[in-house]
Write an enzyme that holds these catalytic residues in place. Structure first.
Site, PDB file in Angstrom:
ATOM      1  N   LYS A  14       0.705  -1.129  -0.084  1.00  0.00           N
ATOM      2  CA  LYS A  14      -0.054   0.054   0.040  1.00  0.00           C
ATOM      3  C   LYS A  14       0.905   1.321  -0.167  1.00  0.00           C
ATOM      4  CE  LYS A  14      -2.183  -1.182   3.882  1.00  0.00           C
ATOM      5  NZ  LYS A  14      -1.799  -2.406   4.228  1.00  0.00           N
ATOM      6  N   ARG A  89      -9.240   1.211   8.967  1.00  0.00           N
ATOM      7  CA  ARG A  89      -8.968  -0.297   9.554  1.00  0.00           C
ATOM      8  C   ARG A  89     -10.061  -1.017  10.234  1.00  0.00           C
ATOM      9  NH1 ARG A  89      -2.943   0.319   9.114  1.00  0.00           N
ATOM     10  NH2 ARG A  89      -1.910  -1.571   8.906  1.00  0.00           N
ATOM     11  N   ARG A 128      11.533  -6.670   4.578  1.00  0.00           N
ATOM     12  CA  ARG A 128      11.552  -5.293   4.767  1.00  0.00           C
ATOM     13  C   ARG A 128      11.979  -4.709   6.141  1.00  0.00           C
ATOM     14  NH1 ARG A 128       5.400  -2.510   4.523  1.00  0.00           N
ATOM     15  NH2 ARG A 128       5.309  -3.411   6.746  1.00  0.00           N
ATOM     16  N   ARG A 134      11.529  -1.024  11.527  1.00  0.00           N
ATOM     17  CA  ARG A 134      10.237  -0.885  12.260  1.00  0.00           C
ATOM     18  C   ARG A 134      10.039  -2.132  13.238  1.00  0.00           C
ATOM     19  NH1 ARG A 134       5.222  -0.313   8.038  1.00  0.00           N
ATOM     20  NH2 ARG A 134       4.305  -1.421   9.749  1.00  0.00           N
ATOM     21  N   ARG A 146      -0.399  -8.943  13.637  1.00  0.00           N
ATOM     22  CA  ARG A 146      -1.039  -7.853  12.713  1.00  0.00           C
ATOM     23  C   ARG A 146      -2.058  -8.557  11.813  1.00  0.00           C
ATOM     24  NH1 ARG A 146       4.579  -5.523  10.621  1.00  0.00           N
ATOM     25  NH2 ARG A 146       3.163  -4.215   9.372  1.00  0.00           N
TER      26      ARG A 146
HETATM   27  P1  AMP Z   1       0.925   0.506   8.742  1.00  0.00           P
HETATM   28  O1  AMP Z   1       2.405   1.510   8.461  1.00  0.00           O
HETATM   29  O2  AMP Z   1      -0.301   0.811   8.012  1.00  0.00           O
HETATM   30  O3  AMP Z   1       1.286  -0.881   8.575  1.00  0.00           O
HETATM   31  O4  AMP Z   1       0.738   0.708  10.190  1.00  0.00           O
HETATM   32  C1  AMP Z   1       1.576   0.096  11.487  1.00  0.00           C
HETATM   33  C2  AMP Z   1       0.823   0.035  12.554  1.00  0.00           C
HETATM   34  O5  AMP Z   1       0.312   1.465  12.963  1.00  0.00           O
HETATM   35  C3  AMP Z   1      -0.341  -1.021  12.582  1.00  0.00           C
HETATM   36  O6  AMP Z   1      -0.209  -2.316  12.763  1.00  0.00           O
HETATM   37  C4  AMP Z   1      -1.233  -0.231  13.879  1.00  0.00           C
HETATM   38  O7  AMP Z   1      -0.802  -0.884  15.015  1.00  0.00           O
HETATM   39  C5  AMP Z   1      -1.118   1.161  13.581  1.00  0.00           C
HETATM   40  N1  AMP Z   1      -2.161   1.796  12.793  1.00  0.00           N
HETATM   41  C6  AMP Z   1      -1.715   2.129  11.825  1.00  0.00           C
HETATM   42  N2  AMP Z   1      -3.122   2.549  11.223  1.00  0.00           N
HETATM   43  C7  AMP Z   1      -4.098   2.488  11.792  1.00  0.00           C
HETATM   44  C8  AMP Z   1      -5.363   2.412  11.908  1.00  0.00           C
HETATM   45  N3  AMP Z   1      -6.190   2.849  10.864  1.00  0.00           N
HETATM   46  N4  AMP Z   1      -6.179   1.910  13.036  1.00  0.00           N
HETATM   47  C9  AMP Z   1      -5.383   1.415  14.170  1.00  0.00           C
HETATM   48  N5  AMP Z   1      -4.252   1.435  14.190  1.00  0.00           N
HETATM   49  C10 AMP Z   1      -3.194   1.685  12.985  1.00  0.00           C
END
Ligand code: AMP
Length: 190
Positions: A14, A89, A128, A134, A146
């Site tokens: 994404k 989400r 990654r 991260r 996740r």
């Molecule tokens: P991402 O970079 O989109 O993979 O997000 C990394 C982490 O941030 C996720 O695993 C969640 O813990 C948190 N996170 C990101 N976006 C959201 C969201 N819309 N709702 C809740 N937690 C989020």
């Protein structure tokens, strides 16, 4: 104005695709994960709170995330449109986004999902993790959590947007360019 939700499980690509699409279509890219990571790096109060969830591979609570997203969107008053990456989400977040956009006579035009098998995704994320810095990318248990969160709370959004005829699935396996091309073909028809 076109507003796109880029959807898919962790590691589907994404962020990478959103980065390419925002340039092509002159859209603002908002990644809630990126905003959380920024706050974590700055050790803000929000960052510390987010870290306590992100480190376990759990979702950050809806009220915190929705507030953050609305603030982000409001900080781009002249945007021609948005690519939402990693938001919504949960159904609560999707409803909040609809209500928030509606107040400004705007809407989500499409949710585009990058479809990739879980085993490929876990490999991609671990790869990654070697360079992303991260904490949630390096440990297979956190990664699996996740996915568990994704299937429990996020995957239902396919129905949410399908009912509104706004859901589009795209094969997320292939070269970067191939996937971008598939996405563009779809966006050009919106
Ligand atoms: P991402 O970079 O989109 O993979 O997000 C990394 C982490 O941030 C996720 O695993 C969640 O813990 C948190 N996170 C990101 N976006 C959201 C969201 N819309 N709702 C809740 N937690 C989020």
């Amino acid at each position: 104005m076109v507003n796109i939700v880029l959807f898919g499980p962790p590691g589907a690509g994404k962020g990478t695709q959103a980065f390419l699409l925002k340039k092509k279509y002159d859209l603002v890219h908002i990644s809630t994960g990126e905003v959380f990571r920024h706050h974590m790096a700055e050790k803000t109060e929000l960052g510390l709170l987010a870290k306590s969830y992100i480190d376990k591979g759990e979702l950050v609570p809806d009220d915190v995330t929705i507030h953050l997203l609305e603030k982000e969107v409001a900080s781009f008053p002249n945007a021609k449109g948005f690519i939402f990456d990693g938001f919504p989400r949960t159904v609560t977040q999707a409803e909040a986004l609809d209500a928030f956009l509606e107040k400004q006579s705007l809407k989500v035009n499409a949710m585009i999902s990058l479809e990739v098998e879980e085993d490929i995704l876990v490999k991609r994320i671990l790869e990654r993790g070697k360079t992303s810095g991260r904490s949630d990318d390096v440990n297979e248990e956190k990664i699996r959590n996740r996915f568990a969160e994704y299937y429990k709370k996020t995957a239902v959004l396919k129905d949410y947007y399908s009912k509104k005829n706004k859901y589009f699935g795209v094969e997320g396996v292939g070269s970067l360019e191939e996937v971008t091309e598939r996405l563009c073909q779809l966006i050009d028809k919106l």
